[in-house]
Every structure is written in structure tokens, then in C-alpha cells.
Design an enzyme around this catalytic site. Structure first.
Site, PDB file in Angstrom:
ATOM      1  N   ASP A 226       0.951  -1.093   0.182  1.00  0.00           N
ATOM      2  CA  ASP A 226      -0.189   0.126  -0.377  1.00  0.00           C
ATOM      3  C   ASP A 226       0.709   1.549   0.053  1.00  0.00           C
ATOM      4  O   ASP A 226       2.050   0.996   0.366  1.00  0.00           O
ATOM      5  CB  ASP A 226      -0.905   0.094   1.654  1.00  0.00           C
ATOM      6  CG  ASP A 226      -2.054   1.196   1.535  1.00  0.00           C
ATOM      7  OD1 ASP A 226      -3.101   0.918   0.607  1.00  0.00           O
ATOM      8  OD2 ASP A 226      -1.857   1.912   2.026  1.00  0.00           O
ATOM      9  N   HIS A 360     -10.181  -2.705  -4.288  1.00  0.00           N
ATOM     10  CA  HIS A 360     -11.532  -1.904  -3.166  1.00  0.00           C
ATOM     11  C   HIS A 360     -11.247  -0.822  -2.972  1.00  0.00           C
ATOM     12  O   HIS A 360     -11.927   0.137  -2.108  1.00  0.00           O
ATOM     13  CB  HIS A 360     -10.449  -2.732  -2.107  1.00  0.00           C
ATOM     14  CG  HIS A 360      -9.287  -1.556  -2.112  1.00  0.00           C
ATOM     15  ND1 HIS A 360      -8.370  -2.196  -2.608  1.00  0.00           N
ATOM     16  CD2 HIS A 360      -9.021  -0.788  -1.094  1.00  0.00           C
ATOM     17  CE1 HIS A 360      -6.994  -1.984  -2.175  1.00  0.00           C
ATOM     18  NE2 HIS A 360      -7.690  -1.078  -1.596  1.00  0.00           N
TER      19      HIS A 360
END
Length: 597
Positions: A226, A360
Site C-alpha cells: 500500500d 477496492h
């Protein structure tokens, strides 16, 4: 073409461990990855929240799709302010999801089926409840004080101000005042997600050991990483240019990314945490549009990342100073972004590329780039599947994308949008509406098309349950409402339909395995750059070529196979079936794949 997998839902052979891979070829270069968002995938207990046992129960479904690797979004202990991307304990499981033994069972289940498994590595920031930050904020003299980024206030005319004017990605200042120690801490995202101080080598050592090595030792095959290019900060923290005069906080993405020590940090992480295990590293790389800059991260010689998820397509329909403000997009820009990313797969660069249309953080691609109108939804899903799976590189399929899931209906009220980014954007639009009343309407319009919530509605398994087979919870008790479309878009129905989106994904994934040199590693050539209706590209591998023609409109469109390939390729796949195919013509949202003779 002899040996071409038949279109439809016939006998699908179990996916072998990534086919055709030579000993010198890393597994991830010929893999297709399936991404799972745990809260929304499958609830095994009736709690209304997806869980790890639900994932384990559906591994055969994922395996039969024909993918080679599963990526599971954060399942770690978390207060859930950013739905799992605020991690309180890197080595424990969020209780509603299950236990460590469930993770071990999923790892074993994937490996038993010949699939790899990767997790999310979220180490730019932690939760404010993480023990490290609890200690860090306890006093200025605590040994972990400099594990996070703390700064004194800037005083102007006796009034306290944050150190600079940067805006978080979710709205508001990146600085939060801490009353106890009377300093600000840095958070690029939610207030509850303080940024860690990567300048501190002790902090880095702890991150490598607790967040990465712990899971690699348990059998995880790598990570999607991330915000990987945000670890290194511009320590002078200069003010960002003022682009929104109505707000004290300004977009600062270019300051938040690609800082002065970023390559040093990522190389160290690779060597210290990943290399021993042969773990794959897939970085999330915002604000880095030029492939030449991306190569600084993914070229094999630099030993940093194996590939990255870029933001060019993700940002194509985003515009304005406020997150989730919609702007019209052009197919020519879509092509430019694709061509730029495909440069990474050219062998002369010794890099690699990710191809993805959903995750997502993104709304559903059928609604964004195709048409979710009932008469065009399936065709759009198949056309976009062809785009995704016929490009070179490693594709990522997000849960439900294979079914052609669509955005939340526009009839749903804004109260149904639960994501912190959506809530923050609505607050910003409301503030902007004080001087421009039209901003409220623009905000609603933007969220209805771009919000992350669209990707987070529960997976649609069946038509015969109030929650689409996601959960047995009482009505109204699931953490997020299932999309109303579950009655007509669900896995159970598509399993029985040889013309479904699901069946087509399986066909294309078999084709990737049948022609890896051409489909997975072929050199990309853009054919019709200026056309705003069709996207035609060719792939080349030695003497073999293929052509992919995509219609992004609801009208018939003419196209041409490149003259240089006349007599060398023939129609192998039509997304709408071979009946009705007209040479040189694409029906509404049709994809055609021409394979070598």
C-alpha cells in the site's frame, strides 16, 4: 484456430500451477491475480460481515476461474476507521474475520490448489491504536516518539497553525494537534492513521520483522504494498500551491510521493524482508505517470519492486480539487495510459507491468468505462475483460468483476455510502457549496460514479437470498447493503450460462495459458490512436501476432486489421459469439480477438 478454448461454460479443467513458466521465469510474470475484500466476500457465520472461513469455502470457485494467485486485503486487527487499512496489530486477525488458524488454512488451501497467496502490506501508516503510536504520543521523551512524524505548531499572530497547508487524501489537514504533548502528528489519510517515520532505522527494522517477515514465515508468497512511494517524506514540508482558494488545505500528492530516500528504503525492504523468501512485491504507486519513472522502481537491476499498480486509468474520470469530483474522460487518454504502462513489459527495460481496471478503491469498471444499462451490461463486461486479459503483464481481477458487477443504484441515498473517503468528500462539497451551490449536486453525482463504496458492496453469489447468498444475517444486518442487482447478476446463474461474463473470463484465462509468449509477454502496438470509439491494438512475439479490437460505444463501429497482418491472423474470439460477426465491423461493446494462423 486449432486448440482454441471453446467459448462457454463447458468442462473447465482445474488451473495448473502457472503454466508454461520456465525455471528462469518468476511465477508472477505468468500469473493472474484475484483480489478479495474480506468484509464483502462471504460471511460464514451470519454476522453480516465477510470472514476468512467464507474465503476458504470459496477457494474452489476462485481456482476454477483459472487464476493463479489470491490477494487478500487487510484482515489484521483494526478499529476499521479505513476499513482495515488502519492496522492496530500486524500479527493478529480482526476478530470478526476469524483467527490466525484460519489464515493458515487459507494459505494451505491456496497452495494445495496450485495457487499462490499474497497479503496487503500497509506500513506507511498504522492505526492510532497501534502500541507503537500509543507509546509515541505518550510523551516527547518516549523512546518511540520518533517512530512517527511529529512537528511543533507554526504560530502566526499568536494563533496556532499546522506546519503546512497539505490536504489529506480524504479531506482536511494532514496534521492533527495532540493536546497531551502539544505537537502535530502527520497523517496522509485519516486522522486515525498516523504516518510512521521511515527515517528512523529502528522503526524500519520493526516494520520488516513484524509486518512482513512474520507472514512470509507462515507461507505468504508476497505482498501488494500500500502507498509504497510515500515512505520518504520531504522533510522541509513546503506549502503546496493554492489551487482551491476556498479551502485552507491544498492537494499535495506530488509532495507526498517519491521523496528523496524512497528508493533507498524500498531496496532495503526488498533485501531485508523479501529476498530470502523469494516474495513478490507489488507496489501501489500514485503520482508517478511516466513509465520511465516507474522503471526506477521495477527494473530488475534496482532490486526494489517486481511491478506496480499505477493510477493513470484510476484517475481518468476524476477531476477538480475535491476527491471524487467527476470529469468526462476520453478514449484517447485511456489508450495513452495503456500504451505508457505497456512499455514496462518490453524486454529491453527488464521490468514488468500490472493491468487492472478494478480494486477496492475504484468503482466498477462496467459502470465507469462501459455501460451498465441492462441491454449492454454483459457485452461491456466481456469487452473490458478482453482489454484486461489480452494486455501483456500481470492482470488483477477484483472480486465480482468476473460477473460484471455494477455500481450502486443512483436511487440509493448518500447515507448508504459508508467509506471515510466518501464522507470526507461530501463534507468538502458541502463546504464548497457555501460559495457555489452547484457543488452539492456535483458531489452527489461524483460519488454515484466514483466512490469506493461501489466496490465494497457484498459479493453476489445467488438470486434466492435477501443478501444475494453473501450472508444469512437478518434483513438490514449486513455491514453494507447488497446491490439491488443481485437478482440478475450473481455467480450461481452465471455458472449455468455459457454466454455469461463468468464463462468468458474463464475462456480468456485459458487463452492466456495457451499463448503465453503472445498474450502475456507480446510487444504492444497501438493501432488507432485518434479514434474515440474503438481501441485496436496488436501484440507481437517473434513471427507471431494477434490483434484485439474493442468497441467502447453502443453503436456499431468499423475497424481494420492492420494491413501488415492481412492473411496472418484470423478471428479467434468474439465476445458476442461468432454468429452475426461482420468482417471489419464491431457490434455495440463487442470485442474481437484475432489470433495467428
Amino acid at each position: 484456430m486449432p486448440g482454441l478454448p471453446a467459448i462457454g461454460n463447458g468442462a473447465i479443467e482445474p488451473a495448473a500451477p502457472v503454466s508454461g513458466v520456465q525455471p528462469s521465469t518468476p511465477w508472477w510474470k505468468e500469473a493472474c491475480i484475484y483480489q478479495i475484500y474480506p468484509a464483502s466476500f462471504k460471511d460464514s457465520t451470519g454476522s453480516g460481515v465477510g470472514d476468512l472461513a467464507g474465503i476458504l469455502d470459496k477457494l474452489d470457485y476462485i481456482h476454477d476461474l483459472g487464476v493463479d494467485c489470491v490477494w487478500i486485503c487487510p484482515f489484521f486487527k483494526s478499529p476499521q476507521f479505513d476499513l482495515g487499512y488502519d492496522i492496530e496489530d500486524y500479527q493478529d486477525v480482526h476478530a470478526p474475520y476469524g483467527r490466525l488458524s484460519d489464515v493458515d488454512a487459507i494459505i494451505a488451501g491456496c497452495h494445495d490448489r496450485g495457487m499462490k497467496i499474497i497479503f496487503d502490506l500497509v506500513v506507511n501508516h498504522s492505526s492510532h491504536n497501534h502500541k507503537w503510536f500509543v507509546e509515541s504520543r505518550s510523551s516527547k521523551t518516549n523512546p518511540k516518539r520518533d517512530w512517527y512524524m511529529w512537528k511543533p505548531a507554526t504560530m502566526i499572530d499568536g494563533v496556532r497553525h499546522p506546519p503546512n497547508n497539505w490536504k489529506t487524501f480524504f479531506g482536511g489537514s494532514v496534521w492533527e494537534w495532540d493536546e497531551l504533548t502539544e505537537e502535530y502528528y502527520l497523517h496522509y489519510f485519516c486522522v486515525e492513521q498516523p504516518d510512521m517515520n521511515w527515517e528512523n532505522p529502528v522503526t524500519r527494522d520493526a516494520i520488516y520483522a513484524e509486518a512482513a517477515s512474520f507472514w512470509l514465515q507462515r507461507g505468504c508468497d508476497g505482498f501488494r504494498i500500500d502507498t509504497v512511494n510515500m515512505y520518504s517524506k520531504h522533510l522541509d514540508f513546503p506549502d503546496a500551491p493554492v489551487v482551491d482558494p476556498n479551502s485552507p488545505w491544498q492537494p499535495a500528492g506530488h509532495f507526498c510521493s517519491n521523496g528523496p530516500r524512497i528508493h533507498e528504503f524500498i531496496h532495503e525492504m526488498n533485501v531485508r524482508a523479501f529476498k530470502e523468501y523469494g516474495a513478490v512485491g507489488i507496489g501501489e504507486l500514485p503520482d508517478t505517470p511516466d513509465y520511465r519513472d516507474v522503471l526506477k522502481y521495477v527494473s530488475a537491476k534496482v532490486e526494489e519492486l517486481d511491478m506496480v499498480i499505477q493510477f493513470d486509468l484510476a484517475a481518468l474520470d476524476h477531476g477538480g480539487a475535491i476527491n471524487l469530483q467527476y470529469q468526462n474522460w476520453k478514449l484517447t487518454a485511456f489508450k495513452d495510459a495503456t500504451e505508457n504502462a505497456q512499455q514496462l513489459t518490453d524486454p529491453k527495460h527488464d521490468g514488468w507491468a500490472v493491468t487492472c481496471l478494478e480494486n477496492h478503491d475504484l468503482a466498477r469498471c462496467v459502470s465507469r468505462f462501459g455501460s451498465d444499462a441492462p441491454e449492454h451490461r454483459v457485452a461491456s463486461a466481456k469487452m473490458l475483460a478482453t482489454y484486461l486479459l489480452m494486455l501483456s503483464g500481470t492482470p488483477i481481477i477484483y472480486q465480482g468483476q468476473e460477473l460484471g458487477l455494477v455500481n450502486i443504484p443512483t436511487s440509493w441515498p448518500m447515507e448508504e455510502y459508508k467509506d471515510c473517503a466518501s464522507i470526507g468528500a461530501l463534507e468538502e462539497f458541502a463546504n464548497a457549496a457555501k460559495t457555489d451551490p452547484s457543488m452539492i449536486e456535483k458531489g452527489i453525482y461524483g460519488l454515484q460514479r466514483l466512490a469506493r463504496d461501489h466496490a465494497r458492496t457484498p459479493m453476489q453469489w445467488t438470486a434466492d437470498s435477501p443478501h444475494g447468498g453473501f450472508s444469512t444475517a437478518a434483513p438490514g444486518e449486513t455491514w453494507m447493503r447488497v446491490n439491488d442487482s443481485f437478482a440478475t447478476i450473481n455467480a450461481a446463474q452465471q455458472e449455468k450460462d455459457s454466454t455469461s461474463s463468468l464463462a468468458f473470463y474463464r475462456t480468456l484465462l485459458k487463452l492466456r495459458k495457451a499463448e503465453p509468449e503472445l498474450v502475456i509477454r507480446g510487444l504492444f502496438e497501438l493501432v488507432d490512436r485518434e479514434n474515440e470509439a474503438t481501441f485496436v491494438f496488436a501484440k507481437h512475439a517473434g513471427a507471431k501476432s494477434m490483434v484485439i479490437a474493442l468497441n467502447f460505444t453502443s453503436q456499431e463501429q468499423a475497424f481494420q486489421v492492420p494491413k501488415a497482418l492481412d492473411g496472418k491472423v484470423a478471428l479467434g474470439v468474439s465476445s458476442l459469439g461468432e454468429g452475426g460477426v461482420v468482417p471489419g465491423m464491431l457490434r455495440a461493446f463487442e470485442a474481437q480477438v484475432y489470433l495467428p494462423l
